[in-house]
Write a protein that holds these residues in place. Structure first.
Motif, PDB file in Angstrom:
ATOM      1  N   CYS A  55       0.846  -1.188   0.000  1.00 14.92           N
ATOM      2  CA  CYS A  55       0.000   0.000   0.000  1.00 14.92           C
ATOM      3  C   CYS A  55       0.890   1.250   0.000  1.00 14.92           C
ATOM      4  O   CYS A  55       2.094   1.170   0.261  1.00 14.92           O
ATOM      5  CB  CYS A  55      -0.923  -0.003   1.214  1.00 14.92           C
ATOM      6  SG  CYS A  55      -0.047   0.162   2.792  1.00 14.92           S
ATOM      7  N   VAL A  56       0.288   2.396  -0.263  1.00 13.60           N
ATOM      8  CA  VAL A  56       1.038   3.651  -0.351  1.00 13.60           C
ATOM      9  C   VAL A  56       1.737   3.980   0.969  1.00 13.60           C
ATOM     10  O   VAL A  56       2.895   4.407   0.965  1.00 13.60           O
ATOM     11  CB  VAL A  56       0.113   4.816  -0.773  1.00 13.60           C
ATOM     12  CG1 VAL A  56       0.835   6.145  -0.694  1.00 13.60           C
ATOM     13  CG2 VAL A  56      -0.409   4.594  -2.180  1.00 13.60           C
ATOM     14  N   ILE A  57       1.064   3.775   2.086  1.00 12.88           N
ATOM     15  CA  ILE A  57       1.661   4.108   3.388  1.00 12.88           C
ATOM     16  C   ILE A  57       2.940   3.312   3.621  1.00 12.88           C
ATOM     17  O   ILE A  57       3.977   3.865   4.008  1.00 12.88           O
ATOM     18  CB  ILE A  57       0.648   3.859   4.534  1.00 12.88           C
ATOM     19  CG1 ILE A  57      -0.588   4.746   4.375  1.00 12.88           C
ATOM     20  CG2 ILE A  57       1.302   4.067   5.897  1.00 12.88           C
ATOM     21  CD1 ILE A  57      -0.304   6.238   4.401  1.00 12.88           C
ATOM     22  N   ASN A  58       2.886   1.999   3.381  1.00 20.02           N
ATOM     23  CA  ASN A  58       4.085   1.183   3.553  1.00 20.02           C
ATOM     24  C   ASN A  58       5.159   1.533   2.529  1.00 20.02           C
ATOM     25  O   ASN A  58       6.346   1.565   2.856  1.00 20.02           O
ATOM     26  CB  ASN A  58       3.751  -0.306   3.488  1.00 20.02           C
ATOM     27  CG  ASN A  58       3.050  -0.788   4.733  1.00 20.02           C
ATOM     28  OD1 ASN A  58       2.943  -0.075   5.723  1.00 20.02           O
ATOM     29  ND2 ASN A  58       2.556  -2.008   4.688  1.00 20.02           N
ATOM     30  N   LEU A  59       4.739   1.798   1.291  1.00 20.77           N
ATOM     31  CA  LEU A  59       5.717   2.189   0.268  1.00 20.77           C
ATOM     32  C   LEU A  59       6.393   3.502   0.654  1.00 20.77           C
ATOM     33  O   LEU A  59       7.600   3.664   0.464  1.00 20.77           O
ATOM     34  CB  LEU A  59       5.045   2.313  -1.101  1.00 20.77           C
ATOM     35  CG  LEU A  59       4.632   1.001  -1.754  1.00 20.77           C
ATOM     36  CD1 LEU A  59       3.737   1.268  -2.957  1.00 20.77           C
ATOM     37  CD2 LEU A  59       5.853   0.181  -2.148  1.00 20.77           C
TER      38      LEU A  59
END
Length: 120
Positions: A55-59
Motif C-alpha cells: 500500500c502507499v503508506i508502507n511504500l
C-alpha cells in the motif's frame, strides 16, 4: 528525389530497413517507457513492486518519502502500464504488472544493478 533513392548511395539498401521499420507510435511508446528511468526513486519504487505488493503508506515508509510523492510516482508507473492496483476494503495495493513490458523493465533494472553494483 525518387521514392526509392536516398541522397547518398553507400552501397547498401537502407530502403529495405525503412520498409520494416516500426511506426513512430511504436517508438513513442518505447520512449514513454524509458522515461520511467529518469527518476531514481521511481526506478526503486518499481523494483520494490516487482518483489512485493504494498500500500502507499508502507511504500512511503520503505522509500522514506511522503505519501503524495509516492502517489505521484505510482500514477506515472501505472500510466506507463508497469504496475496495477487492487482495492481491498479501504486499502489500495500496488504491484508490478505481469506484462512483457514490465518484465523487460524489471530485467533491465536488475541487469543494470548487476553492472553498477557487482556482488564480488
Amino acid at each position: 528525389m525518387e521514392q526509392n533513392k536516398l541522397p547518398h548511395d553507400h552501397g547498401h539498401s537502407a530502403q529495405e530497413v525503412l520498409a520494416c521499420c516500426p511506426s513512430g507510435t511504436d517508438f513513442q511508446m518505447i520512449a514513454q517507457l524509458l522515461r520511467q528511468l529518469d527518476d531514481s526513486s521511481r526506478v526503486k519504487l518499481f523494483w520494490l513492486l516487482c518483489h512485493c505488493e504494498e500500500c502507499v503508506i508502507n511504500l512511503s515508509a520503505m522509500m522514506e518519502m511522503s505519501s503524495p510523492a509516492v502517489s505521484h510516482h505510482l500514477r506515472q508507473l501505472r500510466s506507463a502500464g508497469l504496475i496495477f492496483s487492487r482495492r481491498e476494503g479501504k486499502e489500495v495495493y500496488y504491484k508490478a504488472a505481469d506484462t512483457a513490458q514490465a518484465r523487460l523493465f524489471h530485467r533491465l533494472i536488475e541487469e543494470l544493478l548487476e553492472i553498477s553494483c557487482p556482488k564480488d
